[in-house]
Scaffold this active site. Structure first.
Site, PDB file in Angstrom:
ATOM      1  N   SER A 117      -3.338   0.030  -1.325  1.00 32.00           N
ATOM      2  CA  SER A 117      -3.125  -0.031   0.124  1.00 32.00           C
ATOM      3  C   SER A 117      -1.932  -0.880   0.522  1.00 32.00           C
ATOM      4  CB  SER A 117      -4.395  -0.541   0.816  1.00 32.00           C
ATOM      5  OG  SER A 117      -4.600  -1.890   0.513  1.00 32.00           O
ATOM      6  N   LYS A 159      -4.389  -7.394   3.639  1.00 35.42           N
ATOM      7  CA  LYS A 159      -3.714  -6.516   4.600  1.00 35.42           C
ATOM      8  C   LYS A 159      -2.734  -7.356   5.417  1.00 35.42           C
ATOM      9  CE  LYS A 159      -6.164  -2.650   3.983  1.00 35.42           C
ATOM     10  NZ  LYS A 159      -6.601  -3.045   2.646  1.00 35.42           N
TER      11      LYS A 159
END
Lengths: 200, 441
Positions: A118, A155
């Site tokens: 990701s 993230k």
């Protein structure tokens, strides 16, 4: 009129010695036709190496230490009792320690292993070790290690129009931003300040 | 007046586990002793379920099933690293620090009295929580005993918000506070002495503070007198910046499964000697006596019981692992009896002398093993524990202790780092076209 030469060598004409792609004078050699591609390859490689060597010559190299914590070089302690003193003696400096480069607050810094894709666009690949500094105040735009409902995730922290989101960095679009809502159990564990990886 | 602080981590072992496993937050958790025997640390939720300190895990299994309580094996590598981080952060707050235990530290803040010490304590607390994830309480008093007591108040009484400075309270406020705390909560009193004090009508901290120290000295000991004086603000116990070298070094473990054969016992004894000898050399001491003991399980009443120990004085004190191991194995041979199921073995090195003060033997010329031992310790420090060891320490070690539910060594082993997965729900397919690329703006 008789002084004018016809044919033969004209001094000063042609490409200057050493200005070719090899950077040195060249010579003509007869080679078997079948071996020509091999020798061409060899020469191409030789040429690349030559260019690289030149780059090396102008680049400052930083030598990392092999044993990050255990090497303690004695600074300015060499004894010269006779003869000409080493001219480098006054310039002895500590070798570089990679953990010094990666870590600001050792007591607040932890490493984690990345899994998944990701965050590949910011250069965090599966298997990489990420450096997480808990002493840093997280700000919008930071890459953070967050805890979401008991799970760790890395993230990018964002906030637009009062909505906090965790953004992936993967342009394939396989991962979606996560909107943080009231009912989620959300905590920023630390700020990701770096990463490292080995190839061999 | 002095200002001495005691900082300790709340439910230290459990708190360490929770930093790296957030799913444990809010659940009852206990950490078990070696061999997964008894609960040695409890989360507040486990305490609320009535799990007493030292409760055997097999007795807790029903409760665990009923309430989803988790029992973790102790992970000392993790706790030691987290402890070092906390102690290192605290060192920044005062030059005078005594690391009292794995999760407690005294700091002398006397030189910082121009500051608001409550604020200073809150600063420590918030920094340790932010930097390590561990919750701490800070207690400040004019003596170590009062600092300990202040820490107890900080922990139990929410009004203090985890930082309590007894030096800020008036004597009336102190008396009121002390009258509400049981005498057993005082440092050094505990459960054994408390009933004896209660028999004398001393029930609360206030009662002991007002007691006559000389009288108590005669009935108990000088330690009790010091405690009373410390409660009244007279410093009797100073901060020890450097821990004094240990007078004896012990290494013992219960076995994961009962051991009957001599070879397994010998392996374990050699390993314990080896562990103790490393500690011995680290504090620059030599051992004068080796004590070896073995025992069957006192809990298995239906089995034959045997336990024995033997003390071997050495003609010349030594720190050589090989020599110590030989002596310990010789001792083991003397006390070993076959056909018993041994549950525990251990060794104690005592009569320690510091290296510099060694009295040399006039008649013995000992082969020096210093160089070899230095190299051995050096290799093991650099390449990891047990990189080089005595073969008799064993390789497979079927007798090794049970640690069935141990968390990874999150901070001390490369292979054990926490792994950050992509949570399942973050991987949503974008077929529906509602996926917006936020990271572009």
């Amino acid at each position: 009129m008789n002084n004018i030469k016809r044919g033969g060598i004209r001094t000063g004409a042609g490409r200057k010695v050493g200005t070719g792609k090899f950077g040195e004078s060249t010579t003509v050699v007869r080679i078997p036709e079948s071996q020509a591609p091999i020798i061409k390859d060899f020469l191409a490689a030789y040429q690349r190496k030559k260019v690289k060597a030149d780059i090396d010559a102008v680049t400052e190299f930083e030598w990392p230490t092999l044993y990050a914590t255990s090497i303690k070089l004695p600074l300015y302690s060499s004894k010269v009792s006779a003869g000409f003193p080493s001219p480098a003696e006054d310039h002895v400096e500590k070798r570089l320690d990679p953990s010094e480069f990666l870590i600001n607050q050792k007591d607040a810094t932890f490493f984690v292993t990345i899994q998944g894709y990701s965050m590949i666009d910011v250069g965090l690949l599966p298997g990489d070790k990420a450096v997480v500094d808990r002493s840093r105040q997280p700000v919008i735009g930071d890459i953070v290690l967050a805890v979401l409902d008991g799970e760790f995730t890395i993230k990018t922290l964002s906030r637009t129009d009062g909505v906090v989101r965790l953004l992936p960095a993967n342009s394939t679009g396989a991962y979606s931003p996560i909107e943080i809502t009231e009912e989620m159990n959300f905590e920023i564990w630390g700020v990701v300040t770096g990463s490292f990886r080995r190839f061999k | 007046m002095r200002s001495i602080a005691l900082i300790d981590v709340n439910n230290f072992y459990v708190s360490c586990e929770r930093v790296f496993n957030p799913k444990l937050v809010g659940r009852p958790v206990v950490v078990l002793s070696n061999n997964d025997g008894c609960a040695i640390a409890r989360s507040n939720e486990a305490k609320a379920l009535g799990v007493p300190m030292g409760a055997p895990w097999f007795k807790l299994k029903d409760l665990a099933k009923q309430h989803g309580m988790i029992g973790l094996s102790s992970n000392y590598a993790l706790y030691a690293d987290m402890s070092n981080r906390v102690m290192s952060i605290l060192r920044e707050y005062s030059p005078d620090q005594e690391v009292y235990s794995i999760d407690e530290s005294f700091l002398d803040l006397t030189g910082f009295q121009s500051r608001d010490l409550i604020k200073y304590g809150q600063h420590m607390r918030k920094r340790i929580l932010r930097w390590t994830g561990l919750p701490v309480c800070v207690g400040i008093g004019s003596t170590k005993t009062l600092a300990k007591l202040a820490n107890h108040c900080a922990k139990k009484q929410p009004v203090f918000n985890s930082v309590c400075n007894l030096n800020n309270l008036s004597s009336a406020e102190l008396d009121l506070l002390f009258s509400q705390i049981d005498v057993s909560e005082i440092w050094g009193i505990g459960r054994k002495l408390a009933p004896k004090l209660q028999a004398l009508g001393i029930n609360s901290v206030l009662d002991l503070k007002r007691a006559n120290p000389e009288q108590l000295r005669q009935q108990f000991s000088v330690v009790m007198e010091k405690t009373v004086r410390e409660l009244n603000g007279t410093v009797c116990i100073e901060l020890e910046d450097i821990a004094p070298p240990k007078q004896q070094i012990m290494s013992s473990r219960s076995f994961g499964q009962p051991v009957e054969d001599y070879n397994s016992l010998a392996e374990s004894i050699t390993l314990y000697v080896s562990t103790a000898a490393v500690k011995l050399r680290k504090q620059q001491s030599l051992a004068g006596v080796v004590y070896v003991y073995i025992a069957t399980s006192p809990f298995k009443l239906d089995e034959k019981q045997y336990s024995n120990g033997i003390r071997i004085p050495l003609p010349n004190p030594t720190d050589d692992t090989r020599l110590l191991a030989n002596i310990a194995l010789w001792a083991l041979k003397q006390i070993y009896r076959s056909n018993y199921s041994y549950a525990k073995a251990g060794i104690v090195l005592s009569e320690l002398v510091t290296r510099q003060h060694l009295q040399n033997d006039l008649f013995a010329r000992l082969p020096s093993s210093d160089a070899l031992m230095t190299v051995m310790d050096g290799i093991n420090r650099k390449m990891g524990k047990e990189s080089i060891k005595l073969a008799s320490e064993g390789f497979i070690r079927p007798w090794r202790m049970k640690q069935e539910n141990k968390s990874p060594s999150y901070t001390t082993k490369w292979g054990d780092l926490p792994v950050v997965y992509d949570p399942k729900w973050s991987l949503i397919s974008c077929i529906s076209g509602i996926c917006i690329q936020y990271f572009k703006n």
